[in-house]
Design an enzyme around this catalytic site. Structure first.
Site, PDB file in Angstrom:
ATOM      1  N   THR A 148      12.325   5.459 -11.160  1.00 19.71           N
ATOM      2  CA  THR A 148      12.413   4.101 -10.514  1.00 19.71           C
ATOM      3  C   THR A 148      13.756   4.203  -9.574  1.00 19.71           C
ATOM      4  OG1 THR A 148      12.650   1.724 -10.325  1.00 19.71           O
ATOM      5  CG2 THR A 148      13.574   2.880 -12.240  1.00 19.71           C
ATOM      6  N   HIS A 184      16.284   5.535 -28.651  1.00 21.77           N
ATOM      7  CA  HIS A 184      17.330   5.937 -29.372  1.00 21.77           C
ATOM      8  C   HIS A 184      16.621   6.617 -30.999  1.00 21.77           C
ATOM      9  CE1 HIS A 184      20.923   7.630 -30.375  1.00 21.77           C
ATOM     10  NE2 HIS A 184      21.955   6.463 -30.141  1.00 21.77           N
TER      11      HIS A 184
END
Length: 412
Positions: free
Chosen positions: A331, A383
């Site tokens: 993006t 994560h």
């Protein structure tokens, strides 16, 4: 005998849609394949063409109504004569409905039939109304929200606007007190779906963002040197920055497969291909069409694909299937002036790269201070799947390839 107009078959991932705009009203003629209604889903706006030439008989589902796949939404009378009369249908209908000199002034104005009808009822000159629909089309919400300053003296006449809007387009209301004006509109399906997915991403992933900065001078010099030749050789395709970042991301994804993976239940799915989504801003919200198999695409093919997505996204022409899948997303908030941000993941993808504004800053280079065009890069990642070492290594690989474009060509 009446013929049926049905909702197109939605993909499995789309359960229902909403009637956005009827372009034809009962009694109006249309030609075969002429767009007669827009249906908004939580991913795209689908345009429904006429299955045959004819005249609209009855609308069964009004604007704002929820519809499902293959549901009958209108009836029409088929006939070749209707197709022949489709050209003069609009002009001849205007004087009959508008009455007076205003009909001549408004005949060439791009406005939905319902908007014209409401404008006639309220005595509003459509030439003074700003359209917010596709291509500047005036919708009935625009007419309901319009307040003509000179003609607003008879305030009681303008007061029924909320009621009129509510009857024709539920959940639209305009409330005002003096100069303090508020406009309340329902959230579109696309915006609601975007909100749902973004909230889901923040609540169901262990999202973390790491940052780095990249010197854009080498890419800028390369682009400046070859952009004219590139455009000439590749039939008008312009050389931008996004193509370089996509190519760099492809190589970095090959090196660090976890960034290109996704979580499915208790399994990790490693993708042996790089399908990269490119976020595109549209008036209706953010969409992310996907470039398939970018590992096999040339720089020119990538740039051409991105440009095509941008043009079709603004016109609402991107299909649902073009936004499904994807293993990684890029993006670029820099086109709007963003200097730094933390992009939100696009599940089930495990990472997203955020590009930002190119800003000249003083940098220390070999003991000297130089003014360089710098860009902050941000990598948000899940994560649960990607460790900090892998995320940082991925971002450093992007940085090294952008600062030394020959690495992209040599894949080193």
């Amino acid at each position: 005998m009446s013929n049926e107009i049905k909702v197109p078959t939605f993909p499995e991932s789309v359960q229902e849609g909403t009637i956005a705009t009827w372009h034809k009203q009962p009694g109006e003629a249309f030609a075969r394949d002429e767009i007669i209604v827009d249906i908004e889903t939580d991913k795209v706006v689908q345009e429904v063409p006429a299955p045959a030439a004819g005249v609209m008989k009855e609308i069964l589902k009004g604007e704002g109504d929820t519809v499902t796949s293959n549901e009958v939404i209108a009836l029409f009378n088929e006939g070749e004569a209707a197709a022949d009369s489709s050209e003069p249908a609009s002009p001849s209908a205007e004087p009959a409905s508008a009455g007076g000199s205003d009909s001549d002034d408004n005949s060439d104005i791009l406005a939905a039939p319902a908007a014209k009808k409401l404008a006639q009822e309220k005595g509003i000159d459509l030439a003074k109304v700003k359209g917010t629909g596709k291509g500047g089309r005036i919708t009935k919400e625009d007419v309901a929200a319009y307040k003509d300053e000179p003609a607003a003296a008879p305030a009681p006449a303008a007061k029924p606007a909320p009621a009129a809007a509510k009857s024709s387009a539920p959940a639209v209301a305009v409330e005002g007190s003096g100069e303090r004006i508020e406009k309340r509109v329902p959230m579109t399906r696309l915006r609601a779906r975007i909100a749902e997915r973004l909230l889901d991403a923040t609540q169901t992933t262990a999202m973390l963002t790491t940052f780095n900065e990249v010197n854009m001078e080498p890419i800028m010099k390369l682009r400046s040197q070859y952009k004219d030749m590139f455009e000439k050789v590749h039939n008008g395709t312009r050389l931008g920055f996004m193509g370089f970042f996509v190519k760099a991301a492809v190589e970095a994804l090959r090196r660090i497969p976890a960034v290109n993976a996704s979580i499915d239940g208790n399994d990790i799915v490693y993708h042996g291909y790089q399908d990269i989504g490119v976020a595109v801003s549209t008036p209706k919200g953010l969409v992310v069409p996907v470039l398939r198999n970018t590992e096999n695409m040339s720089l020119a093919a990538i740039e051409n694909g991105i440009r095509d997505f941008g043009l079709r996204a603004r016109d609402g022409k991107i299909g649902i299937e073009e936004m499904q899948g994807g293993t990684f997303t890029i993006t670029n908030g820099g086109v709007f002036g963003s200097l730094l941000s933390t992009p939100i993941l696009n599940p089930p993808q495990a990472a997203i790269l955020g590009m930002h504004k190119i800003q000249e800053r003083p940098m220390a280079v070999n003991g000297e201070v130089k003014i360089l065009p710098m860009m902050y890069l941000a990598l948000s990642y899940d994560h649960r799947l990607i460790d900090g070492k892998e995320a940082v290594s991925f971002l450093v690989a992007i940085k090294e390839m952008i600062e030394d474009p020959a690495r992209i060509l040599l894949e080193i």
